[in-house]
Design a protein around this motif. Structure first.
Motif, PDB file in Angstrom:
ATOM      1  N   SER A 155       0.810  -1.222   0.000  1.00  9.39           N
ATOM      2  CA  SER A 155       0.000   0.000   0.000  1.00  9.39           C
ATOM      3  C   SER A 155       0.844   1.273   0.000  1.00  9.39           C
ATOM      4  N   SER A 188      -8.645  -8.052  -3.658  1.00 12.72           N
ATOM      5  CA  SER A 188      -9.437  -8.025  -2.428  1.00 12.72           C
ATOM      6  C   SER A 188      -8.863  -9.005  -1.414  1.00 12.72           C
ATOM      7  N   HIS A 189      -9.250  -8.835  -0.150  1.00  5.01           N
ATOM      8  CA  HIS A 189      -8.796  -9.742   0.908  1.00  5.01           C
ATOM      9  C   HIS A 189      -9.934 -10.702   1.297  1.00  5.01           C
ATOM     10  N   THR A 194     -12.250  -9.388   7.031  1.00  8.93           N
ATOM     11  CA  THR A 194     -13.296  -8.374   7.209  1.00  8.93           C
ATOM     12  C   THR A 194     -14.049  -8.618   8.511  1.00  8.93           C
ATOM     13  N   SER A 220     -12.615  -2.801  -4.516  1.00 10.98           N
ATOM     14  CA  SER A 220     -11.395  -2.931  -3.727  1.00 10.98           C
ATOM     15  C   SER A 220     -10.372  -1.923  -4.219  1.00 10.98           C
ATOM     16  N   GLN A 225     -11.342  -2.388   1.032  1.00 10.50           N
ATOM     17  CA  GLN A 225     -12.388  -2.858   0.135  1.00 10.50           C
ATOM     18  C   GLN A 225     -13.744  -2.556   0.752  1.00 10.50           C
ATOM     19  N   HIS A 254      -7.436  -3.262   4.307  1.00 10.02           N
ATOM     20  CA  HIS A 254      -6.758  -4.495   3.909  1.00 10.02           C
ATOM     21  C   HIS A 254      -5.787  -4.960   4.995  1.00 10.02           C
TER      22      HIS A 254
END
Length: 556
Positions: A155, A188-189, A194, A220, A225, A254
């Motif tokens: 990131s 996406s994770h 989440t 995402s 996301q 994330h």
């Protein structure tokens, strides 16, 4: 002065309380003579003392408030409720890894440094080879490898690339265009992350908060996301009109973002510093990243935008998602679900689709096909006008700009013809010392004032022209650009002018102030979107009423 006077009045009340206590004392003869024995015993008990203390505290606070109100005067109560800030901006959050042991931190930093060395080694060698050979095909392959490497860096690395893509005054144009792709969808994770983030943030199971929660994300990005969900009635949102909102978008950070923001910034600045001068300060980037990874800042920005555009919201022109203050943490944001399609999807039906609407750095109406121009209808032109008006108010009226206003961050409801602006984590504002000059700069472009453009560019230079070898040559370059892109009788395309001026700044070793550069790039992204909607839109003609009304940035 007010506090001192209030303290004096408080002291007087305390003295009075002491006198009362002395009169009530059991050793006082008046107390024994006129007060019954049971009442005297109760008055010396613990309960009575606690009650007296509470009463005295209440009197003290009342006195302080009365003193403050008396000294302040009524004129300070004239602030309108709509203009009052709803809540203070979030404070800085210390990185949790700072609490780890020194040995752990050293080991972690060495691990990340080794990872970056291995990751970027092929890219650096390919870049050197492309520079030595000057082979266009090899350079194109190196740029593709650079983008892929940055994506694998995490990131912080991707945000670093995005920030560089906002500085065409320093970085070559082909690299800028490639780095602009970093704004597209990121991987996406898993849903388990989440669930874990939500339950850690709010101390409740996800089923206790939401009646329904979509496990598959709808979008995402670099940092987080988004999932669609339905709140239970007890957690429902209420907007300013009292409307109950239960369908929400849940933004979840994330995994790995905290780890990637702990030491990666130091590595990036030290590593890239050997290759080129990083066009923004480390502290500036750190502050930007802190706001990006702390969703409390995005919530603050959304409510700030809602307050700035409260009249337009009432008129049904634009809106911003409502935020749940109760369901908010640095890593989770719950906001009202917005209906509609992204502008990017709304305009992808012609000639195979235009999926990168507004992502380009230099917009040009000449590059749009005649087929798309013929297909634009009144609705699209009206949409372009609304987006332009919203941007001008952000720039000139509020000096708070959504700096990532590409087509994917704007929803359009065909049913209500209302715009919804998303993802307000990244904003730009001009500092007070340069805001009026930037307004003058825009006015100079609109009026084809070459001297005004030149003088303002010197003002925007970090070094005030000290590193320019030949000022006369620089002035001539600026004049040639204005003559080429601002001919009399022809429409002015601000994006094309600024693109060429950025190349001029590069040639003459001019480093533009970061707040000015980011504002210009935000304007270029918006202009690209507007011209994609309506290639014939007269931005200069449409801008003049806003400049006349609001003057300079943030100054009505």
């Amino acid at each position: 002065m007010l506090l001192r006077r209030a303290a004096q009045r408080i002291h007087g009340r305390l003295a009075t309380n002491k006198l009362i206590l002395r009169l009530r004392s059991a050793s006082n003869p008046l107390h024994r003579k006129f007060i019954p024995e049971k009442l005297r015993r109760w008055s010396t008990s613990v309960h009575a003392r606690v009650l007296a203390s509470l009463f005295g505290a209440g009197v003290t606070v009342s006195g302080a408030y009365a003193a403050y109100r008396t000294e302040r005067g009524p004129e300070e109560d004239l602030i309108e409720a709509d203009d009052a800030p709803e809540f203070a901006p979030p404070g800085e959050i210390a990185h949790p890894y700072n609490e780890r042991s020194v040995f752990w931190q050293v080991a972690f930093k060495m691990h990340r440094a080794a990872y970056f060395c291995i990751l970027f080694a092929p890219c650096v060698m390919a870049g050197l080879l492309a520079k030595i050979t000057e082979d266009p095909a090899l350079r194109a392959a190196w740029i593709r490898l650079l983008v892929k490497t940055i994506e694998m860096g995490g990131s912080s690395c991707m945000k670093f690339g995005q920030w560089i893509s906002m500085r065409p005054d320093v970085i070559a144009g082909d690299i800028i265009q490639a780095l602009a792709k970093l704004r597209q969808d990121a991987p996406s994770h898993p849903f388990e992350h989440t669930r874990r983030q939500i339950e850690m943030s709010f101390g409740k199971k996800i089923e206790d908060i939401f009646e329904d929660f979509s496990e598959e994300p709808v979008a995402s990005g670099t940092i987080a996301q988004v999932h669609r969900a339905r709140l239970r009635p007890e957690y429902a949102l209420k907007n300013k009109d009292g409307k109950v909102i239960r369908y929400v978008a849940v933004k979840v950070q994330h995994p790995g973002v905290l780890a990637e923001t702990f030491v990666d910034i130091d590595i990036l600045f030290n590593g890239f510093g050997f290759l080129f001068a990083v066009p923004f300060s480390k502290q500036e980037f750190v502050e930007g990243m802190q706001r990006q990874i702390n969703f409390e800042w995005e919530a603050y920005n959304l409510r700030k935008f809602s307050n700035n555009f409260r009249d337009e919201i009432k008129e049904g022109i634009v809106k911003f998602p409502d935020v749940s203050v109760d369901l908010l943490s640095p890593s989770v944001l719950v906001e009202s679900w917005a209906n509609g399609r992204t502008v990017a999807n709304f305009f992808t039906t012609l000639e195979g689709g235009i999926t990168d609407v507004g992502e380009g750095i230099v917009s040009s109406a000449k590059q749009l096909s005649q087929t798309m121009a013929d297909a634009l209808d009144d609705t699209k032109k009206d949409l372009a006008r609304k987006i332009f008006g919203m941007n001008m108010k952000m720039f000139l009226r509020d000096n708070l700009v959504h700096s990532d206003m590409h087509a994917g961050n704007i929803l359009f409801s065909e049913e209500t013809e209302e715009l919804t602006v998303l993802d307000a984590g990244q904003t730009a504002s001009l500092l007070p010392d340069v805001a009026p000059k930037f307004g003058n700069f825009l006015h100079s472009i609109c009026t084809r004032d070459r001297g005004g453009v030149y003088s303002n560019l010197l003002e925007f230079d970090e070094y005030k022209g000290e590193r320019i070898a030949d000022l006369d040559d620089f002035r001539d370059d600026v004049n040639r650009t204005m003559d080429k892109y601002c001919p009399e009788g022809e429409p002015i395309i601000v994006g094309d002018i600024m693109g060429q001026l950025f190349f001029t700044l590069q040639r003459h070793n001019v480093t533009m102030r970061s707040d000015v550069s980011v504002s210009i790039m935000s304007m270029a992204v918006s202009e690209g979107l507007i011209r994609s909607l309506d290639p014939e839109f007269d931005m200069v003609g449409a801008a003049m009423p806003y400049i006349a009304k609001y003057g300079t940035f943030g100054c009505a």
